[in-house]
Each structure stands twice: as structure tokens, then as C-alpha cells.
Design a protein around this motif. Sequence first.
Motif, mmCIF file in Angstrom:
data_model
loop_
_atom_site.group_PDB
_atom_site.id
_atom_site.type_symbol
_atom_site.label_atom_id
_atom_site.label_comp_id
_atom_site.label_asym_id
_atom_site.label_seq_id
_atom_site.Cartn_x
_atom_site.Cartn_y
_atom_site.Cartn_z
ATOM 1 N N ASP A 39 -11.886 -0.202 2.082
ATOM 2 C CA ASP A 39 -12.810 0.195 1.232
ATOM 3 C C ASP A 39 -13.653 -0.876 0.219
ATOM 4 N N ILE A 71 -6.499 3.022 1.008
ATOM 5 C CA ILE A 71 -7.370 1.917 0.924
ATOM 6 C C ILE A 71 -8.412 1.942 2.208
ATOM 7 N N ARG A 94 -6.074 0.886 -10.410
ATOM 8 C CA ARG A 94 -7.104 1.073 -11.326
ATOM 9 C C ARG A 94 -6.502 1.204 -12.810
ATOM 10 N N VAL A 124 -11.849 -4.191 -1.648
ATOM 11 C CA VAL A 124 -10.562 -4.049 -1.571
ATOM 12 C C VAL A 124 -10.061 -5.454 -1.020
ATOM 13 N N VAL A 137 0.949 -1.127 -0.122
ATOM 14 C CA VAL A 137 -0.019 -0.102 -0.185
ATOM 15 C C VAL A 137 0.836 1.237 0.038
ATOM 16 N N SER A 148 -0.635 3.344 -4.767
ATOM 17 C CA SER A 148 -0.929 2.115 -5.294
ATOM 18 C C SER A 148 -2.614 1.828 -5.612
ATOM 19 N N PRO A 149 -3.436 2.446 -5.151
ATOM 20 C CA PRO A 149 -4.545 2.338 -5.548
ATOM 21 C C PRO A 149 -4.973 3.012 -7.024
#
Length: 844
Positions: free
Chosen positions: A675, A668, A646, A678, A633, A641-642
Motif C-alpha cells: 500500500d 498491507i 493508525r 507503507v 504484520v 497491525s494496520p
Amino acid sequence: MDFKALLDAAPHNYVVMDASLTLLWANRAYLAATGRRAEDIIGRNMFDAFPGGPHDPEGLGTWQLRRSLGAVLATRKPDTIALIRYAIPLRQGFEERFWSATHTPILDEAGRVSLILQQTDDVTEMQRLRQEAGDAGPVPSLALEGNLFRRAETVSRTNLLLDAERSHLRRLVEQAPAFAAFLRGPDHVFEIANAAYMRLVGREDMLGRPVREALPELDGQPFFDLLDKAYATGQAFQAEAMSALLRTSGQEALSERFLNFVYQPIINSDGQVFGVFVLGYDVTDSKRNADELRRYKDQLEEMVRVRTAALEASEAERQRAEAALRQSQKMEAIGQLTGGVAHDFNNILQVLSGNLQMLQFSMVSAEDQRRLATAMSAVERGGKLASQLLAFARRQPLEPRTVHLGRLVREMDELLRRALGEAIELETAIAGGLWNTLADPDQLQNALLNLAVNARDAMDGAGRLTIEAGNAILDETYAGRHEDVEPGQYVMLAVSDTGSGMSPEILEKVFEPFFTTKREGRGTGLGLSMVYGFVKQSRGHIKIYSEPGQGTTVRLYLPRTHGAEDIEPVVAAMPVEGGRETVLVVEDDPVVQEVVVDLLTDLGYTVLRASEGQGALDIVRSGIAIDLLFTDVVMPGPLRSPDLARQVQALQPHAAVLFTSGYTENAIVHGGRLDPGVNLLSKPYRREDLARKVRHTLNNRRQELQALARTRLPGPLAEPAPAAPLPSSRILLVEDDPLILMDSEDLLAGLGFTVVSARDSRAALRALERQAFDVLFTDIGLPGLSGIALAQQARQLQPSLRVVFASGFGAAEAAQVVPDSVFLTKPYRTQTLEAAMRRALDAG
């Protein structure tokens, strides 16, 4: 009828003047109040008889009288002065008084003003009361009627048989501002009733009728009996602020009024009573004003008392507030420290764990295997310690689900009995109709186990432990006495023991990390701290009740949820197996990266590696197919990282994503909760944990893609393709589920639309402010601001915007709130999506 004798006996001040303002007559009350003799003023002009002088230096009183009398002569209607200052002459100087004055015209047969009746009332006491309360405004003319009636003398008996005066009295009564009536005979037949009386009782048809027939609503109230008594005894009756239920003019229902009035028997020449004269005022407003003033005075006294008590307690309250602030700052500082330490500590543990597990699969001696097992046990204890620190700091990533506490407690029965030992008697009590709660079931089990072990130690291994689960409501009173408690419905879990109990001094410290009452080596002092952090992070409340020698009860309050119980398969129960898929590992720590790559390779996976997000994205863009992105993360570089996840799924939609971290952050986790959608594997993890979580994530992604593919397959009732192509339009797509967002983007782009995506309403509103769109395509159940509220605000920004709602629930509310909107039921096929977009665009 001698009206002069009647008015001369009245308690009010009366004076009569003609149209030229020449004084013709004054009653005894008027002469006494003004300190004048009749021969001094009768026959003189009002303003000659009462000049301004030193008691009216500014001429205000004279101006008020002239204005009021001029208004009566001009309009032929009564006029009232609410407050006028006057000075009564004394032997030495003057006494200042305050009056209210009413001027009533007496009209002749031609309708001209022939006489003016002036009635004055002393309101000095009320004016001084207002001045004391800080309000020196005007006082109503009837405000002190109660005082006037108390000072009233008994009205003299008079002879009403003189016919020559009857017409004068009737006109006087009919035009009087007070309510007045004459009732004849023992049945009290109305012979005279003025307009004020008729307005008071809400009747105009009473003349010629007995009082009991004319006013039936007074039956049951004391007025009829008082009339009978006045007629029978010949004695007058007077009342002050007497309550009456009346149907006043313009009202249908009875309402309470307060009246000052006199019942005056009328005596004929032979000494017999032949009627009763009624005269009085409606003092409802005055009484309510006086009551309000009394309440205001009482409130002021109460405020002074409370303020005095508050000042006396302020120093102690300040000291308590300072202590609470220091405690809060201390706990927050420890929380920030533990969060930072946990990240590096978990990375170190991960390196140790990975290498130790790889060695366990090597050809080593039995003695070395024992030593490796001992080292792994130490790593696991270190991981548990880090987990407890994160729980206290409220930094652990919770995965809340809808939980039924009764089922959870029953499933833990065997585990609890093993932990407690045979000498502890375990009792459970689960309330019927128990609500569900939203919590992380694993962390909730850990919290319950910690409480049970603490209770066992407090009982020295022998006693009775009781676990209760029930519904609870914490009201605003309770919430006001406890910090961070929101009033509402909760599910309560209580653990009670028969142990040694705790003193108040110990109770103040039990939630502090590393504080323990156990012997050295018997505990870390993080058990209750972990429970406290978990409950607070779950938006709940914890309360401890304990006394020395009386045992301890710990109660956890977790918020109620209305959702159905969510039972998911336990990943730890799945078999340990590898696979042949391709995994892209993104980890900035080279040692941790090396260990993870070795573990995954040993499980049979093809492993690619990158040290930061941009390098991983370059690998994906090169065309190499990956099945799983396994990324830390906390990553260096600008690509979070998110965002990496995506973009990878946009380039390779089939790829699954698994995050790992030893310390959570807002990337996250929001509000302490992962979230939606996840997957997270917390550091440090064992080889078995890694194998199960990777396999579980890959299998779930495969099932999701299969479900999405089925929604796109045309069924037997597939809608016919539209004859004409859809117009090119700009679509704002708002969807919080990343999988559905990605799929919807593809479908809309395939239909020829230009698509801009947003994950929540705030991002969508920012996009609407920057550019124009043709259609808003939004889910209803968005986090924060709902899709319906978003559509309303979007229409305000762009009135011509068409709206399409997509949801698995009903559309009744959306259709009512957002006119001309189109609703699309999830899951939908390409044909139904195309049809919905066509309807929306055609409607525009």
C-alpha cells in the motif's frame, strides 16, 4: 390511344371492373393465370365469377378482396393486398398459388370512382422460400417482379394515335402504382409521367423537357443509351433489378435503387417509332430482402460447417481444458503451501540470523568467526530460497516504481559480466523511445540475473547472450491465444542465448517449482519459477521460444506506464548507524522478539516491547513517547497491525511506522503491491538491513513532519482571518494518504468541525448511508472510485451535501462534473482551508 392493346400485351395481370364490381375487361395474362375465358367472366360480378369454394374454405381470400375493394370505393385511393391465396383450376382439382393484388381507382371528371383497375402478381415462389426459411409472413407484392419480367412476353406494338383514348390512358398512367412515363421523339421529351415516377426520380418539373435535361444525374449511367437504342431499333428493352443512382423524393444525395422496367417503343400507323413508353417498379426492398435471405442461407450453411468442425474438435479441446485446469489447481495448491511454510521458515531464520550476528560481535576466536560466517551464509541461502518460494507463489511484497528498462540493464552491465564469465559474449540492444514500466526494480534485477545465469548454464559457459529492451503491443488476437493476457501496451525485455535449447516436453514444465534440467547440485529449480511468479504478480506476461540445438529466448512483457521515471536512493548503500530514539517492538514470537530487541538495543535505541496489538496500544496510551513502531504484520488478537499503526499515529503524530513480515497478507499488500506510504522490512533480515531500514524510516518521518509544518506557517500573503466563526458542521473527510489524513483531521477539528474519516470511496459511501453530513471533503485521486465519482454518488444520497475537492492537480473536470463544488489546492494552510470551508458552507 388504344390502352387496351397496350395492357393486353403487358406481362402483368390486369382486370378492369366498374364501381358495382362488374368485370368489364381482362388482359391475356390475367385470363392465362386464372385459367378462364373472357366470355366466362366479362359482365359478371367479381365474386360471382370467382366464388370461394374448396380452394378458399375459410373465406379468407374473399374477405380480403371485399375489404380492399371497399377501401378503394370509400377512400378513392389505391389499396394493396400483400398476400392472398388462390387456386388455379386444373383438369383434375386445383393448384394452390399465392398472389399480391393492387386495386387502383379510375376517377371521372367529378372525382367519383368510375372504374377500378386490378393488378395481380404471382408471389408463390417467394412465399415458399419464406416457408422453407421458417418465416411464413406476408410477401411484398413486388417481391417476385424479376420472375414476372422473365416470364414477360415482348409488349406488342400498338397504335397510340387514337385521340379518343388519350385521356383514359393519361388517367390510367397517372394513377398506376407502378412508375410509368411516355417520352416522345428522338430527344425523349417527357409527355406523361405519373406520381410514382416523379417520386422515384425526385423531380416534378420534367414534363415538356428532354430526358437529358430533366435528369442530368443519369448521365454516365446506361439509361440514356438504352432509350436511344429502343427508339432507333423499335425493339423493347426490359431489365431486372438494374442498379440506378437516383435522387429520390425527399433526399438531397444520390442513393442506389434497383429497378425492374420495360422500355416499349410506340409505333405509329406508318410503322415509325415516335416515342418510348416506360413502365416498371422499384424493387430495392425486394432485392435487398432476397439478398438477405441468400446471406442468411449462406450463414446457416457456414454455421453448420463450423459447428460440425467444432464437434469434431470438442473432445481434444475438453482434454486440453482439463489438463490446464489440473495444472492451474496444482500451481495454486503449491502456492498456498509455500506461503504458509515461508512464514514459519522466515521466523526460524530470523532467530538464527539475529543470534549469529550477536555472536559475531562477541569476543570469539578466529576459528569461531569463520564458523559463524559459514552459518550466516547458510541462513542467507535459506532466506533466498524462501524468497524464491514466495515469488513463485506470488506472495512477495512488491514495491513497484516507474522504471526505465534501458537504464536498469545498463546499470547491471558489470554485474552481469561478472556472473557470466569472460567466455560469454554479452550484447545489449535498447530501442529508442523506450517506454517506462511500473515494476519492483530489485525483483526485476533478480529476474534478469536469473535468466542470464540460466542462459550461461545452457551454453556450458561459452556462447553469446543478447539482452533486448523495446516497446510492444499485444493485441486482442494475441491475448485470445494466451491465458491471463490483457491486450495493451507493454515494455518487452528479452534474453536470448545460443545454448542447447529445449524440447516441447521440457517447455511445458519449465515454470514448475523444483523442475530443472541441470545436473544434481547445480540448481534448486526455482529460478524460472521465481521469474514467472514475479511477472504474473506484476500483471505482465512471459513467453519462451526454444528449439533443441537452436538456443532459447525468454521474453518478459511488463505493462507500460505513462509516469516519469522514479529514482530513489538505495537503502542498502546507506551507512550502518544506530540512534537514541525510542522503538516499540510488537512481535508475538518470543524468541524472535528477544533477538530483535537485542539487535536494536545494540544499535543504541531505547526499546519497548509488546506481544500483541492491544498491549502495544496500552503502552502508547500511558503517555510514553515513542519514535518508531516496529510491528509484525501477522498479529494475534482482534487489533490488526494496520489499525494499530493508525491509532498510534493518531495518539503520537510524530511516530514513524515500520512493518516486518516473512509472509505478506492483505493487511498491507493489495494486488501483490505494498500500500502507498507503507515501509516493510522482509524477514529474515541482517543487522545491517535492520539498522539501515530503521534509520531510513525515522529520517523520512522527520522530513514529512517538517514539510507539513511548513505548510502551516503563515506566509507574507496569508489570508486575513474571517470575522465571524464558522458554523458547527459534520465533515466527511476522504483521503487515502495516512499522513495527509491525520493532518487534515487535526486542521478541521481545530476549526471546530466534527470529522469522520474514510480511506477510500467505498468506506465513504457506507458512512453516507449511515448518517448525514454537511460537507464532503475529498481528495480527487482516490484508489478505485475517484473523488469526482464519489461526489456524484454522494449528491444522489444527500442532495444538499456541499463538496470540497483537495488535490495537487487542476480542478477543471471537477467543476464541470460537480456543480457548486469548491476546489482547494494542495498543499494548503489553515487560512486557505478555512476560507474554502467558508465558501462551501456559504454556498449551501
